[in-house]
Design a protein around this motif. Structure first.
Motif, short mmCIF file in Angstrom:
data_model
loop_
_atom_site.label_atom_id
_atom_site.label_comp_id
_atom_site.label_asym_id
_atom_site.label_seq_id
_atom_site.Cartn_x
_atom_site.Cartn_y
_atom_site.Cartn_z
N GLU A 215 1.04 -1.06 -0.36
CA GLU A 215 -0.16 -0.03 0.04
C GLU A 215 1.14 0.72 -0.01
N GLU A 216 0.90 2.13 -0.86
CA GLU A 216 1.55 3.46 -1.34
C GLU A 216 0.74 4.59 -0.21
N THR A 217 1.73 5.37 0.12
CA THR A 217 1.23 6.26 1.50
C THR A 217 1.56 7.96 0.05
N ASP A 218 0.89 8.75 0.56
CA ASP A 218 0.75 9.91 0.53
C ASP A 218 2.53 10.70 0.61
N ILE A 219 3.08 10.39 0.99
CA ILE A 219 4.61 11.10 1.16
C ILE A 219 5.38 11.75 0.17
N ASP A 220 5.56 12.49 0.24
CA ASP A 220 6.16 13.37 -0.48
C ASP A 220 7.77 13.16 -0.73
N CYS A 221 8.38 12.08 -1.00
CA CYS A 221 9.83 12.08 -1.07
C CYS A 221 10.32 13.53 -1.80
N SER A 222 11.89 13.48 -0.90
CA SER A 222 12.57 14.43 -0.74
C SER A 222 12.74 14.60 -2.57
N ASP A 223 12.72 13.19 -3.47
CA ASP A 223 14.07 13.07 -4.09
C ASP A 223 13.02 13.39 -5.73
N GLY A 224 11.77 13.50 -5.42
CA GLY A 224 10.85 13.85 -5.77
C GLY A 224 10.31 13.32 -6.48
N GLN A 225 10.47 11.75 -6.38
CA GLN A 225 10.05 10.05 -7.24
C GLN A 225 9.65 9.30 -6.46
N SER A 226 10.40 9.13 -6.07
CA SER A 226 10.33 7.73 -5.02
C SER A 226 9.03 7.63 -4.62
N ILE A 227 9.03 5.80 -4.34
CA ILE A 227 6.98 6.33 -3.59
C ILE A 227 7.97 4.73 -2.25
N VAL A 228 7.56 5.41 -1.04
CA VAL A 228 7.11 5.06 0.41
C VAL A 228 5.50 4.07 0.37
N PHE A 229 6.15 2.81 1.06
CA PHE A 229 4.95 2.48 1.50
C PHE A 229 4.95 1.62 2.67
N ARG A 230 3.66 2.17 2.86
CA ARG A 230 3.05 1.66 4.51
C ARG A 230 3.85 0.53 5.02
N GLU A 231 4.30 0.06 4.42
CA GLU A 231 4.91 -1.10 5.63
C GLU A 231 5.67 -0.34 6.31
N PHE A 232 7.13 0.47 5.77
CA PHE A 232 7.02 0.69 5.90
C PHE A 232 7.92 1.85 6.93
N THR A 233 6.58 2.22 7.39
CA THR A 233 6.69 3.52 8.03
C THR A 233 5.85 3.47 9.67
N THR A 234 5.77 4.41 10.14
CA THR A 234 5.34 4.67 11.50
C THR A 234 4.60 5.43 12.12
N ALA A 235 3.80 5.67 12.99
CA ALA A 235 2.96 7.64 13.09
C ALA A 235 3.48 7.01 14.71
N ASP A 236 4.69 6.74 14.93
CA ASP A 236 5.73 7.09 16.51
C ASP A 236 6.63 7.61 16.36
N LYS A 237 5.63 9.00 16.39
CA LYS A 237 6.54 10.67 15.78
C LYS A 237 7.70 10.60 17.52
N GLU A 238 7.35 10.63 18.85
CA GLU A 238 8.77 10.80 19.49
C GLU A 238 9.58 9.30 19.36
N ALA A 239 9.64 8.70 19.10
CA ALA A 239 10.09 7.70 18.63
C ALA A 239 10.99 8.05 17.61
N VAL A 240 10.84 8.40 16.23
CA VAL A 240 11.51 8.64 15.20
C VAL A 240 11.89 9.75 15.44
N MET A 241 11.99 10.73 16.18
CA MET A 241 12.60 12.15 16.92
C MET A 241 13.64 11.52 17.38
N THR A 242 13.88 10.70 18.51
CA THR A 242 14.55 10.12 19.58
C THR A 242 15.74 9.25 18.35
N ALA A 243 15.28 8.59 17.80
CA ALA A 243 15.70 7.19 17.14
C ALA A 243 16.59 8.95 16.22
#
Length: 159
Positions: free
Chosen positions: A106-134
């Protein structure tokens, strides 16, 4: 005749350090595929503030001022965060993941910084604080933070 087989392993959350280390190991960053800038003690807080506020939705972190070595990359948008650490020229990589979306493509609506890549939902998380700490932990240590689950991926030649 052999072929490459995709492998993956799931690394659960481990005990995270009580305090954030103070060093700087990831020496350079860029966002929106701009010019690489040096990371210093003075600008770490500004970098993290830009990421936490959503002003920057992507960042590329490296120990070298080019795209040749190991790196960590964030792409985000719409409350989702795709954080990856790529090692050995892409031979192995670690990614955040969502177990509810594994192998769904499943594709996300994330606009990648390279302007072309697709991010699939399986490679994401909604845990912002954990990501920022990481991200901050990687900047300071050059290593993955154990306080977030990772999916390790690699390709293996099988006869």
């Amino acid at each position: 005749m052999g072929s490459f087989v995709k492998r993956r392993a799931f690394i659960p959350v481990a005990e995270a350090p009580a305090e954030m280390p103070e060093g700087i190991e990831a020496r350079y960053y860029t966002h929106k595929y701009g010019k690489f800038k040096e990371i210093t003690q003075d600008n770490v807080k500004r970098i993290m503030k830009n990421l936490r506020s959503g002003r920057w939705e992507s960042i590329f972190l490296s120990e070298e001022a080019d795209e040749e070595g190991d790196y960590m990359q964030l792409e985000s948008g719409g409350g989702l965060y795709a954080l990856q650490y790529v090692k050995d020229l892409g031979q192995v990589w670690w990614s955040t993941y969502d177990s509810d979306y594994l192998d769904t493509y499943e594709e996300t609506d994330i606009d990648c910084s390279d302007g072309q890549s697709i991010v699939f939902r399986e490679f994401t998380t909604a845990d912002k604080e954990a990501v920022m700490t990481a991200i901050e932990y990687f900047i300071r240590t050059g290593r993955l933070w154990d306080g977030i689950p990772w999916m390790k991926c690699w390709q293996e030649w099988v006869e």
